[in-house]
Design an enzyme around this catalytic site. Structure first.
Site, PDB file in Angstrom:
ATOM      1  CG  HIS A  66      -2.168  -1.211   1.117  1.00  0.00           C
ATOM      2  ND1 HIS A  66      -2.923  -0.818   2.077  1.00  0.00           N
ATOM      3  CD2 HIS A  66      -2.235  -2.122   0.233  1.00  0.00           C
ATOM      4  CE1 HIS A  66      -3.890  -2.252   1.628  1.00  0.00           C
ATOM      5  NE2 HIS A  66      -3.310  -2.653   0.790  1.00  0.00           N
ATOM      6  CD  GLU A  68      -2.029   4.072   3.632  1.00  0.00           C
ATOM      7  OE1 GLU A  68      -3.163   4.397   3.885  1.00  0.00           O
ATOM      8  OE2 GLU A  68      -1.720   3.185   2.512  1.00  0.00           O
ATOM      9  CB  CYS A  96      -6.666  -0.460   5.278  1.00  0.00           C
ATOM     10  SG  CYS A  96      -5.066  -1.088   5.085  1.00  0.00           S
TER      11      CYS A  96
END
Length: 156
Positions: A66, A68, A96
């Site tokens: 992801h 991040e 998430c």
């Protein structure tokens, strides 16, 4: 890595958050162009962008790739340590559960995100952020939401 410094500009904090979120949106657009879910993230320390990331889950065949996570790794490498105290994560979509949990372990000081993730956002489940982490939502939310909506509309 190019390092940007907006710290010395005479702008308010809200405007500064928007300027950094614009940088995250550029990465989200790059993900979009590469047929990845368009989420971008940057990490800022002392007015400098020290980490960048965008979703690479398709390219890397890795569900953990992801935006991040990419930015956390880049920032930790830049700083030479795993903790991101006194740093801010700017991400176009609410983290998430996995990314919120990772942010907890980094002890990042602040998270600023654009649009809420109604289906998979961490806030839907519990407060997974470090107790000292400040969380701000809604910065350039419309732009972030439009990009995600457009991506999934084109997939259908």
């Amino acid at each position: 890595m190019r390092v940007f410094n907006f710290e010395n500009d005479n702008v308010g904090e809200e405007t500064l958050d928007e300027r950094y979120m614009q940088e995250a949106l550029k990465l989200a657009k790059r993900a979009y162009d590469e047929d990845e879910v368009p989420i971008g993230a940057i990490i800022v320390s002392q007015g400098k962008i020290i980490g960048r990331g965008y979703n690479l889950t398709e390219r890397l065949n890795d569900v953990t790739a992801h935006a991040e996570m990419q930015a956390f790794t880049a920032a930790a490498n830049y700083l030479g340590g795993k903790y991101l105290k006194n740093c801010t994560l700017y991400v176009t979509v609410e983290p998430c559960v996995m990314c919120a949990g990772a942010s907890y372990w980094t002890q990042i000081s602040k998270i600023v995100y654009g649009t809420v993730d109604e289906k998979r956002g961490a806030s839907k489940y519990a407060n997974l952020y470090h107790p000292k982490t400040e969380v701000i939502s809604g910065v350039l939310a419309e732009e972030s939401a439009d990009l995600i909506t457009s991506f999934f509309r084109n997939k259908r």
